[in-house]
Enzyme design. Structure first.
Site, PDB file in Angstrom:
ATOM      1  N   GLU A 216      -1.655  -2.009   0.979  1.00 31.61           N
ATOM      2  CA  GLU A 216      -0.744  -2.158   2.112  1.00 31.61           C
ATOM      3  C   GLU A 216      -1.357  -1.854   3.477  1.00 31.61           C
ATOM      4  OE1 GLU A 216       3.657  -1.448   0.647  1.00 31.61           O
ATOM      5  OE2 GLU A 216       2.501   0.372   0.427  1.00 31.61           O
TER       6      GLU A 216
HETATM    7  C1  ACM Z   1       1.993   0.468  -3.788  1.00 30.12           C
HETATM    8  O1  ACM Z   1       3.125   0.455  -4.305  1.00 30.12           O
HETATM    9  N1  ACM Z   1       1.863   0.407  -2.475  1.00 30.12           N
HETATM   10  C2  ACM Z   1       0.793   0.525  -4.600  1.00 30.12           C
END
Ligand code: ACM
Length: 509
Positions: free
Chosen positions: A331
């Site tokens: 992310e």
């Molecule tokens: C995640 O859920 N950002 C690995």
């Protein structure tokens, strides 16, 4: 090793109330269960995860007060587990007792690394090639017996031959958003071990907190350790505490896999050491919110960032002997992301370990032995599989246990699946669709999980379903059988003090 239809029916019979298979009444399977050991019914064959093969025979073995024990010299994990089991059941060790419990290591290649055989007849025999195989045999024996001391125990005569489908049977705990005390982690390790799970992934850093003492950078815990998500627990682990946890888990067949999440999810790092942020960054305080994807190490300052990363990893690796080390990678959008993952992964390799990166790391140029952890069901992982990257499977619609046990459960997320992640869905996952899968791992993120009771509620009984998905091949699994076996194991969960979700599917409402 296939489970015969007759065995399946018998298992179902043995899984329900013991009287349904009582010695004096022929049961629905037509398999005689007559015995000369008295009135009491046979205990249920309630093993989770489902063994590869279970054959029961007529008759029971009665055990009372004491057993004679035969142990191999070099099986410390299995020995510890058996001794704990005998203590719990108030069974003394007495060489003259009529029932012998024999644990043996045999160099039989057919048993594999983790396989075992368990025989109940005139006595109890547990055989494996390795200590870990024997430990699994003890866990199966433990589930066949009641969880607390009784005047007498009865085991059905049976033969079990068993081995796991996958070597990676894990759980990731996010101790960064909300800290989890060492005592809880110890309890949790014991519970995982009972279900033959073998990887505890600790998510040690995130925007909201930093949890591992790093001696070279003390502000990481002074500042990052004092922070947590709003409503959650702050705190941090000394290296000594983590070494203790590593040893505690190792003694129970579990490897602790540390994760330092980088180059995003790093607000706690930036707040502790401002120089890791770019010079124009004005958001340098600790963070207790729920957003993701806003913080990043300043990758255009490689002379600052990479020595820091190397020094931190050196201390992490010195505490955690796990061959696999997780370096995050989820992310974050940054033009230098791919380069970072490549360099950090190479560092881990230079240090003699194997990196794990969340699925996004597949875009980086890395060695194909780097593990990728899949977390979005729809992520295009096929190119990475074609390159040979081993996969840890954590697709969120099956394995994100911070999602509700049911739709709309209070204090749960639903961003990945509106209907929550009911246990039947977790159970239905088929890892065999992924050619390079090494196993599965559930995840408990803790933005909304702030105490031990909430963690127990999200983890159990779903984690038992995860254990079966990882252990038992899809073709042998069936949900109705799992429901019966798991339903019968409720007293074991109660005895461990687990504040589980009262799952209606298991009749626990
Ligand atoms: C995640 O859920 N950002 C690995």
């Amino acid at each position: 090793m296939k489970l015969s239809i007759a065995s399946k029916v018998l298992l179902a019979c043995l899984s329900v109330a013991a009287t349904a298979c009582s010695p004096s009444s022929p049961d629905a399977t037509g398999v005689a269960t007559a015995t000369d050991t008295g009135e009491a019914a046979a205990p249920p064959a309630r093993i989770v995860p489902l063994p590869a093969s279970v054959e029961t025979r007529p008759g029971e073995l009665a055990i009372a007060k004491a057993v004679a024990v035969e142990l191999p010299a070099d099986a410390p994990m299995a020995t510890r587990a058996l001794e704990e089991l005998l203590d719990t059941l108030a069974l003394a060790r007495d060489g003259a007792a009529p029932v012998r419990v024999r644990l043996a290591l045999e160099d039989d290649a057919a048993l594999g690394e983790e396989g075992y055989r368990l025989e109940v007849g005139e006595g109890v025999a547990l055989v494996a090639r390795t200590d870990i195989g024997l430990l699994h045999a003890v866990q199966s024996l433990r589930q066949l017996l009641p969880p607390t001391a009784q005047p007498e125990y009865r085991l059905p005569h049976l033969s079990i031959a068993d081995a796991p489908a996958y070597p990676w049977r894990g759980l990731s705990l996010d101790v960064a958003r909300s800290f989890m005390p060492v005592e809880y982690l110890e309890k949790h390790i014991d519970r995982m071990a009972m279900f033959k799970m073998n990887r505890l992934h600790l998510h040690l850093s995130d925007d909201q907190g930093w949890r591992m003492e790093i001696k070279r950078y003390p502000k990481l815990v002074e500042i990052g350790g004092a922070s947590a998500v709003k409503g959650g627990r702050s705190g941090w682990y000394t290296q000594e505490q983590l070494e203790h946890l590593v040893a505690y888990a190792q003694a129970r067949g579990i490897t602790i896999v540390p994760e330092i999440d980088m180059p995003g999810h790093v607000q706690a790092m930036l707040a502790s050491y401002n120089e890791l942020a770019c010079d124009d960054e004005d958001n340098l305080s600790t963070y207790d919110g729920l957003e993701v994807g806003f913080s990043v190490l300043c990758l255009s300052k490689p002379d600052v960032v990479y020595p820091f990363v190397r020094n931190v990893l050196e201390e992490v690796l010195a505490v955690f002997p796990s061959q696999q080390i997780h370096i995050g990678g989820d992310e974050i959008k940054d033009p230098l992301y791919g380069e970072f993952v490549g360099r950090a992964a190479a560092m881990v390799k230079e240090m003699g370990r194997t990196p794990i990166v969340w699925e996004e790391g597949s875009v980086a140029d890395t060695s194909p032995d780097m593990l990728l952890q899949l977390w979005n069901d729809g992520y295009d992982i096929a190119p990475a599989v074609a390159e040979g990257h081993p996969l840890i499977l954590s697709p969120c619609t099956y394995f994100y246990l911070d999602h509700g046990n049911y739709a709309g459960q209070p204090q749960t997320y639903d961003w990945c699946r509106k209907e929550g992640v009911p246990i039947a869905r977790t159970y239905s996952f088929d890892p065999s669709k992924f050619e390079t899968a090494v196993g599965v791992e559930a995840a408990l993120w803790t933005e909304l999980v702030h105490d031990d009771a909430a963690a127990d509620n999200r983890l159990w009984p779903r984690l038992a379903a995860v254990s079966e998905v990882a252990w038992t091949p899809m073709a042998q699994r069936d949900y109705a059988g799992f429901v019966q076996r798991m339903g019968a194991l409720r007293p074991h969960l109660d005895a461990q003090g687990i504040a589980y979700h009262p799952e209606p599917d298991l009749g626990w409402e």
